[in-house]
Structures are given as structure tokens and as C-alpha cells.
Design an enzyme around this catalytic site. Structure first.
Site, mmCIF file in Angstrom:
data_model
loop_
_atom_site.group_PDB
_atom_site.id
_atom_site.type_symbol
_atom_site.label_atom_id
_atom_site.label_comp_id
_atom_site.label_asym_id
_atom_site.label_seq_id
_atom_site.Cartn_x
_atom_site.Cartn_y
_atom_site.Cartn_z
ATOM 1 N N GLY A 190 2.668 2.240 11.080
ATOM 2 C CA GLY A 190 3.619 3.355 11.123
ATOM 3 C C GLY A 190 4.412 3.381 12.429
ATOM 4 O O GLY A 190 4.956 4.417 12.818
ATOM 5 N N GLU A 196 -5.227 -4.905 10.847
ATOM 6 C CA GLU A 196 -4.136 -3.954 11.072
ATOM 7 C C GLU A 196 -4.410 -3.187 12.359
ATOM 8 O O GLU A 196 -5.147 -2.188 12.338
ATOM 9 C CB GLU A 196 -4.067 -2.936 9.925
ATOM 10 C CG GLU A 196 -3.833 -3.523 8.567
ATOM 11 C CD GLU A 196 -3.282 -2.473 7.620
ATOM 12 O OE1 GLU A 196 -2.136 -2.626 7.183
ATOM 13 O OE2 GLU A 196 -3.979 -1.484 7.345
ATOM 14 N N GLY A 217 2.979 -1.147 4.321
ATOM 15 C CA GLY A 217 3.009 0.284 4.020
ATOM 16 C C GLY A 217 4.405 0.743 3.645
ATOM 17 O O GLY A 217 4.861 0.563 2.516
ATOM 18 N N LYS A 272 0.206 4.251 -0.288
ATOM 19 C CA LYS A 272 -0.411 5.457 0.306
ATOM 20 C C LYS A 272 -0.210 6.657 -0.638
ATOM 21 O O LYS A 272 -0.375 6.504 -1.838
ATOM 22 C CB LYS A 272 0.120 5.699 1.712
ATOM 23 C CG LYS A 272 -0.083 4.455 2.599
ATOM 24 C CD LYS A 272 0.108 4.682 4.054
ATOM 25 C CE LYS A 272 -0.066 3.366 4.799
ATOM 26 N NZ LYS A 272 0.059 3.492 6.240
ATOM 27 N N SER A 287 3.755 -2.212 10.344
ATOM 28 C CA SER A 287 5.206 -2.261 10.582
ATOM 29 C C SER A 287 5.857 -3.577 10.166
ATOM 30 O O SER A 287 6.755 -4.081 10.854
ATOM 31 C CB SER A 287 5.522 -1.941 12.051
ATOM 32 O OG SER A 287 5.065 -0.650 12.380
ATOM 33 N N HIS A 304 -9.373 1.396 5.065
ATOM 34 C CA HIS A 304 -8.083 1.532 5.760
ATOM 35 C C HIS A 304 -8.263 2.493 6.939
ATOM 36 O O HIS A 304 -9.039 3.451 6.851
ATOM 37 C CB HIS A 304 -7.014 2.063 4.794
ATOM 38 C CG HIS A 304 -5.634 2.006 5.378
ATOM 39 N ND1 HIS A 304 -5.173 2.946 6.255
ATOM 40 C CD2 HIS A 304 -4.641 1.098 5.245
ATOM 41 C CE1 HIS A 304 -3.946 2.630 6.636
ATOM 42 N NE2 HIS A 304 -3.595 1.500 6.029
ATOM 43 N N ASN A 316 0.867 -1.177 0.000
ATOM 44 C CA ASN A 316 0.000 0.000 0.000
ATOM 45 C C ASN A 316 0.907 1.232 0.000
ATOM 46 O O ASN A 316 1.482 1.574 1.017
ATOM 47 C CB ASN A 316 -0.886 -0.040 1.262
ATOM 48 C CG ASN A 316 -1.681 1.242 1.445
ATOM 49 O OD1 ASN A 316 -1.758 2.079 0.548
ATOM 50 N ND2 ASN A 316 -2.280 1.393 2.625
HETATM 51 P P1 PGA Z 1 3.207 0.355 7.724
HETATM 52 O O1 PGA Z 1 1.706 0.615 7.200
HETATM 53 O O2 PGA Z 1 3.655 -0.939 7.112
HETATM 54 O O3 PGA Z 1 3.976 1.529 7.282
HETATM 55 O O4 PGA Z 1 3.097 0.254 9.241
HETATM 56 C C1 PGA Z 1 0.798 -0.432 7.093
HETATM 57 C C2 PGA Z 1 -0.518 0.029 6.547
HETATM 58 O O5 PGA Z 1 -0.962 1.135 6.867
HETATM 59 O O6 PGA Z 1 -1.155 -0.707 5.759
#
Ligand code: PGA
Length: 255
Positions: free
Chosen positions: A175, A169, A236, A14, A215, A99, A12
Site C-alpha cells: 500500500g 511482502e 493488491g 482484499k 506496490s 497476509h 488479491n
Molecule cells: P499492494 O498490496 O499491491 O496494494 O501494495 C499488496 C498486498 O497486500 O498483497
């Protein structure tokens, strides 16, 4: 417990990167890298801006394409929205819906349910995101997860349910500096399966794929997928470099 034949790793992106040149760089590394994978399916969800350019320039079949959101109507006067039918016609396979970052902007379970239904109707596989904001010792978060899950599925008929992917999630792990432990994810995997079984029956529930997100990186991906029995990962930050995403794909492939 249900096992998809191949693990699926979804990136993803973003709201990044800023330029098509960078988007192509990330994608090219992934497109080259996946040729060696046999048991792992890769998919990328770039911003809408880059979706068409990347998918139309790709002649391979091993990388699936998805979008990060869709609208719940097929067509009409909806300024700024994107039709699930258009995404499908352009070659898209997946649509992330609900999301937590969209829920934070006001998206409710009812809206997510409409988007889920619209994605399925258009022939897309919805990746429905659910996850609690915080954890408590009394297990109240489990009630929150159950409500999000069932309300986001809406009034789906059983056959459609088997085409749905759930991405669990926990918001506190998105994040963040570390992912959820594989053991805790295993518990959530069982819990989600139980909620689905209670509502839709064992056979259908067994077909629903469950991903973990939050993460994930090359060093924890293998243990999360291997020990928690999830069907894949939603990634992410680490999907924003071809190398980071490939490290996750390779870790899962080598299980
Ligand atoms: P991240 O995001 O891997 O940066 O923690 C995951 C997500 O929001 O799908």
C-alpha cells in the site's frame, strides 16, 4: 535456483469491490486478456462473497481462483469461517494465508501453520505471506523473516513443501508509493532459498515458489520479476482494475 515453468501473478482484491457488477467487470477484462498469454499464469482472489459467482460463470481455464483466507478446520460449528474443502470443491486452487493484514488482526505463525496444513490437505495451494514490518541496519529483520517462514510452514513433510508458495511482502512496501528494489528482492529471494535449504534440503527448497508483493504495478513488474528471479507477484491495488492487472501480466509475459 528454482524456476517455475510459468510465472504466476496473483491478484488479491482484499475487501473490494462493493458490488458483484464491478467484480464481474474486473474479472471479464482479465479473463479476455489472458487468452494471449503463454508464459504467465494469472489468478484472482476475490472476496468470498463474489467467489462463487465468478468461478461458476467462468468457462475458461486460464485464470486460476483463490481465496484470501481459509479456516483450519474442514467442517463444524465455526461461525463466520470458510472451509478449505468447500473452496476446493467449488473449484478454487489457491488460498492466501497469513497476509500481514490478517496478522495485524491477531493471526499468529501457529495459526498460519494450521491453515497451511489445512489448505494442503484439502488440495489447495497455500500462498503463505511473510514480511518484516521495518528494516534495520543490523539485519535483525532477517531473523524475523526466518522465524515467520519456518513457523508458518509448521511441521510440513518434505513432499508437501514443494506445493507451497511463499509470498514475500515487506509490510513497509504494501500500500506504499513504491515497491522494493529488484536488487533487494533478489537478496531476499536468495535468503529465503537458503533458509528453506538449511531446513529441508536443497532439492525440496528448489521447488518452493517465491513471489514478491508490495506496490507492484505495470511499470515495475517487469524489472522485479526479471531481475530478482522471483516466480511471480502478489498484487493488491493494481489487481482492482482489469487494465491495471493486465498491464502487470503483459509486462511479465514480455520478459
Ligand atoms: P499492494 O498490496 O499491491 O496494494 O501494495 C499488496 C498486498 O497486500 O498483497
Amino acid at each position: 535456483m528454482a524456476k517455475a515453468k510459468r510465472k504466476i501473478i496473483v491478484g488479491n482484491w482484499k475487501m473490494a469491490p462493493d458490488t458483484l457488477v464491478e467484480a464481474k467487470q474486473i474479472f471479464t477484462t482479465v479473463a479476455r486478456g489472458v487468452s494471449r498469454l503463454k508464459r504467465t499464469q494469472a489468478a484472482v482472489c476475490p472476496p468470498f462473497l463474489f467467489f462463487h459467482s465468478l468461478i461458476s460463470g467462468y468457462t475458461g481455464t486460464r485464470v486460476g481462483f483463490g481465496v484470501q483466507d481459509i479456516f483450519y478446520e474442514e467442517s463444524g460449528a465455526y461461525t463466520g469461517e470458510v472451509s478449505p474443502v468447500a473452496v476446493k470443491r467449488m473449484g478454487g486452487t489457491y488460498a492466501i494465508v497469513g497476509h500481514s493484514e490478517r496478522r495485524l488482526l491477531g493471526e499468529t505463525n501457529a495459526i498460519v501453520a494450521k491453515k497451511t496444513a489445512a489448505a494442503l490437505k484439502a488440495g489447495l495451494t497455500p500462498i503463505i505471506c511473510i514480511g518484516e514490518r521495518t528494516r534495520d541496519n543490523e539485519g535483525k529483520y532477517l531473523g524475523e523473516i526466518k522465524e515467520q517462514l519456518l513457523e508458518s510452514l509448521g511441521k510440513l513433510q518434505r513432499p508437501s513443501l514443494s506445493s507451497v508458495i511463499i509470498a514475500y511482502e515487506p509490510i513497509w512496501a504494501i500500500g506504499a508509493s513504491s515497491a522494493m528494489s529488484p536488487r533487494d528482492m533478489h537478496e531476499m529471494r536468495i535468503y529465503i532459498q537458503k533458509v528453506l535449504t538449511d531446513s529441508f534440503g536443497k532439492d525440496v527448497a528448489a521447488l518452493v515458489r517465491v513471489l514478491y508483493g508490495g506496490s507492484v504495478d505495470g511499470s515495475n513488474a517487469g524489472s522485479i520479476v526479471g531481475e530478482s528471479e522471483v516466480d511471480g507477484l502478489l498484487v493488491g491495488r493494481q489487481s482492482l482494475t482489469g487494465e491495471g492487472f493486465m498491464a502487470i501480466l503483459k509486462a511479465v509475459e514480455s520478459l
